[in-house]
Design a protein around this motif. Structure first.
Motif, PDB file in Angstrom:
ATOM      1  N   LEU A  67     -27.300 -18.388  16.259  1.00 24.06           N
ATOM      2  CA  LEU A  67     -28.340 -18.142  17.247  1.00 24.06           C
ATOM      3  C   LEU A  67     -29.702 -18.239  16.573  1.00 24.06           C
ATOM      4  CD1 LEU A  67     -28.884 -17.064  20.217  1.00 24.06           C
ATOM      5  CD2 LEU A  67     -29.104 -14.819  19.121  1.00 24.06           C
ATOM      6  N   CYS A  68     -30.569 -19.078  17.109  1.00 25.32           N
ATOM      7  CA  CYS A  68     -31.955 -19.123  16.626  1.00 25.32           C
ATOM      8  C   CYS A  68     -32.662 -17.900  17.190  1.00 25.32           C
ATOM      9  CB  CYS A  68     -32.649 -20.404  17.079  1.00 25.32           C
ATOM     10  SG  CYS A  68     -34.415 -20.421  16.678  1.00 25.32           S
ATOM     11  N   GLY A  69     -33.210 -17.082  16.327  1.00 22.21           N
ATOM     12  CA  GLY A  69     -33.888 -15.876  16.758  1.00 22.21           C
ATOM     13  C   GLY A  69     -35.236 -16.131  17.411  1.00 22.21           C
ATOM     14  N   VAL A  70     -35.777 -17.325  17.235  1.00 27.76           N
ATOM     15  CA  VAL A  70     -37.087 -17.639  17.806  1.00 27.76           C
ATOM     16  C   VAL A  70     -36.954 -18.072  19.265  1.00 27.76           C
ATOM     17  CG1 VAL A  70     -39.144 -19.102  17.608  1.00 27.76           C
ATOM     18  CG2 VAL A  70     -38.047 -18.190  15.541  1.00 27.76           C
ATOM     19  N   CYS A  71     -36.112 -19.081  19.526  1.00 26.59           N
ATOM     20  CA  CYS A  71     -35.985 -19.607  20.895  1.00 26.59           C
ATOM     21  C   CYS A  71     -34.694 -19.176  21.581  1.00 26.59           C
ATOM     22  CB  CYS A  71     -36.113 -21.122  20.908  1.00 26.59           C
ATOM     23  SG  CYS A  71     -34.713 -22.018  20.184  1.00 26.59           S
ATOM     24  N   HIS A  72     -33.811 -18.511  20.840  1.00 25.67           N
ATOM     25  CA  HIS A  72     -32.528 -17.996  21.337  1.00 25.67           C
ATOM     26  C   HIS A  72     -31.556 -19.087  21.747  1.00 25.67           C
ATOM     27  CE1 HIS A  72     -35.279 -14.413  22.163  1.00 25.67           C
ATOM     28  NE2 HIS A  72     -34.688 -14.248  20.997  1.00 25.67           N
ATOM     29  N   SER A  73     -31.715 -20.270  21.183  1.00 28.31           N
ATOM     30  CA  SER A  73     -30.748 -21.347  21.394  1.00 28.31           C
ATOM     31  C   SER A  73     -29.534 -21.110  20.509  1.00 28.31           C
ATOM     32  CB  SER A  73     -31.364 -22.705  21.028  1.00 28.31           C
ATOM     33  OG  SER A  73     -32.406 -23.037  21.899  1.00 28.31           O
ATOM     34  N   GLU A  74     -28.369 -21.432  21.053  1.00 26.02           N
ATOM     35  CA  GLU A  74     -27.147 -21.353  20.265  1.00 26.02           C
ATOM     36  C   GLU A  74     -26.868 -22.721  19.652  1.00 26.02           C
ATOM     37  OE1 GLU A  74     -23.950 -18.424  21.808  1.00 26.02           O
ATOM     38  OE2 GLU A  74     -24.809 -19.393  23.579  1.00 26.02           O
ATOM     39  N   LEU A  75     -26.484 -22.709  18.390  1.00 28.38           N
ATOM     40  CA  LEU A  75     -26.159 -23.927  17.655  1.00 28.38           C
ATOM     41  C   LEU A  75     -24.718 -23.863  17.189  1.00 28.38           C
ATOM     42  CD1 LEU A  75     -29.232 -23.926  15.238  1.00 28.38           C
ATOM     43  CD2 LEU A  75     -29.095 -25.010  17.466  1.00 28.38           C
ATOM     44  N   VAL A  77     -21.928 -24.554  14.217  1.00 30.58           N
ATOM     45  CA  VAL A  77     -21.995 -24.437  12.766  1.00 30.58           C
ATOM     46  C   VAL A  77     -22.415 -25.781  12.174  1.00 30.58           C
ATOM     47  CG1 VAL A  77     -20.697 -23.948  10.657  1.00 30.58           C
ATOM     48  CG2 VAL A  77     -20.290 -22.594  12.728  1.00 30.58           C
ATOM     49  N   ASN A  78     -21.854 -26.867  12.690  1.00 32.65           N
ATOM     50  CA  ASN A  78     -22.211 -28.195  12.192  1.00 32.65           C
ATOM     51  C   ASN A  78     -23.696 -28.485  12.379  1.00 32.65           C
ATOM     52  OD1 ASN A  78     -19.613 -28.853  11.317  1.00 32.65           O
ATOM     53  ND2 ASN A  78     -19.031 -29.621  13.326  1.00 32.65           N
ATOM     54  N   GLU A  79     -24.250 -28.158  13.537  1.00 35.00           N
ATOM     55  CA  GLU A  79     -25.683 -28.375  13.782  1.00 35.00           C
ATOM     56  C   GLU A  79     -26.520 -27.557  12.801  1.00 35.00           C
ATOM     57  OE1 GLU A  79     -26.208 -29.178  18.534  1.00 35.00           O
ATOM     58  OE2 GLU A  79     -25.640 -27.141  17.918  1.00 35.00           O
ATOM     59  N   PRO A  87     -33.272 -27.285  15.918  1.00 35.43           N
ATOM     60  CA  PRO A  87     -33.512 -28.559  16.591  1.00 35.43           C
ATOM     61  C   PRO A  87     -34.201 -28.394  17.950  1.00 35.43           C
ATOM     62  CG  PRO A  87     -31.181 -28.013  16.645  1.00 35.43           C
ATOM     63  CD  PRO A  87     -31.846 -26.979  15.795  1.00 35.43           C
ATOM     64  N   HIS A  88     -34.272 -27.176  18.462  1.00 34.74           N
ATOM     65  CA  HIS A  88     -34.883 -26.931  19.768  1.00 34.74           C
ATOM     66  C   HIS A  88     -36.345 -26.510  19.667  1.00 34.74           C
ATOM     67  CE1 HIS A  88     -30.925 -27.312  21.579  1.00 34.74           C
ATOM     68  NE2 HIS A  88     -30.486 -26.589  20.565  1.00 34.74           N
ATOM     69  N   PHE A  93     -35.586 -22.447   8.992  1.00 36.48           N
ATOM     70  CA  PHE A  93     -34.499 -21.571   8.579  1.00 36.48           C
ATOM     71  C   PHE A  93     -34.623 -21.304   7.082  1.00 36.48           C
ATOM     72  CE2 PHE A  93     -31.717 -23.694  12.041  1.00 36.48           C
ATOM     73  CZ  PHE A  93     -32.206 -22.830  13.010  1.00 36.48           C
ATOM     74  N   ASN A  94     -34.152 -20.149   6.654  1.00 37.80           N
ATOM     75  CA  ASN A  94     -34.196 -19.778   5.252  1.00 37.80           C
ATOM     76  C   ASN A  94     -33.146 -20.576   4.479  1.00 37.80           C
ATOM     77  OD1 ASN A  94     -34.083 -18.552   2.748  1.00 37.80           O
ATOM     78  ND2 ASN A  94     -34.384 -16.501   3.556  1.00 37.80           N
ATOM     79  N   PRO A  95     -33.562 -21.444   3.548  1.00 37.09           N
ATOM     80  CA  PRO A  95     -32.573 -22.231   2.790  1.00 37.09           C
ATOM     81  C   PRO A  95     -31.691 -21.359   1.911  1.00 37.09           C
ATOM     82  CG  PRO A  95     -34.779 -22.560   1.905  1.00 37.09           C
ATOM     83  CD  PRO A  95     -34.933 -21.733   3.153  1.00 37.09           C
ATOM     84  N   GLY A  96     -32.141 -20.146   1.588  1.00 36.53           N
ATOM     85  CA  GLY A  96     -31.343 -19.239   0.769  1.00 36.53           C
ATOM     86  C   GLY A  96     -30.088 -18.746   1.460  1.00 36.53           C
TER      87      GLY A  96
END
Length: 107
Positions: A67-75, A77-79, A87-88, A93-96
């Motif tokens: 879940l993107c915490g900014v726009c709340h889009s679900e992705l 695992v592959n995406e 992508p929305h 995202f944190n590369p760590g």
């Protein structure tokens, strides 16, 4: 926060940063296969879920589990694993987080 998915976290802000991970880019939550609930991190799951975490199965990497915490889009695992940002909404995202991937996703 009511965004239409089960989401829990310790001291979580409106963009899914939590008490454990709260840098600018810490804006994802991961659905745990064991309970179908999104948590910002494995430590939040350990504190709140009441059961042991189970990684998301590799054969289901094409289903929404991030879940993107900014726009709340679900992705899927592959995406998520193929992107450095949402992508929305293009939130970075944190590369760590890749260092903890084994806690969330089967290899």
């Amino acid at each position: 926060m009511d965004i239409g998915v089960k989401l829990r976290g310790v001291q979580m802000d409106g963009q899914t940063r939590c008490a454990h991970y709260h840098q600018l880019r810490d804006v994802i939550a991961l659905k745990h296969f064991c309970c179908g609930t999104y948590f910002p991190c494995h430590l939040c799951h350990a504190e709140l879920a009441g059961h042991q975490a189970q990684p998301w199965p590799a054969q289901l990497f094409d289903q929404p589990a991030v879940l993107c915490g900014v726009c709340h889009s679900e992705l899927t695992v592959n995406e998520y694993r193929s992107a450095s940002c949402c992508p929305h909404c293009q939130a970075l995202f944190n590369p760590g987080c890749a260092a903890h991937a084994h806690l969330y996703f089967e290899s």
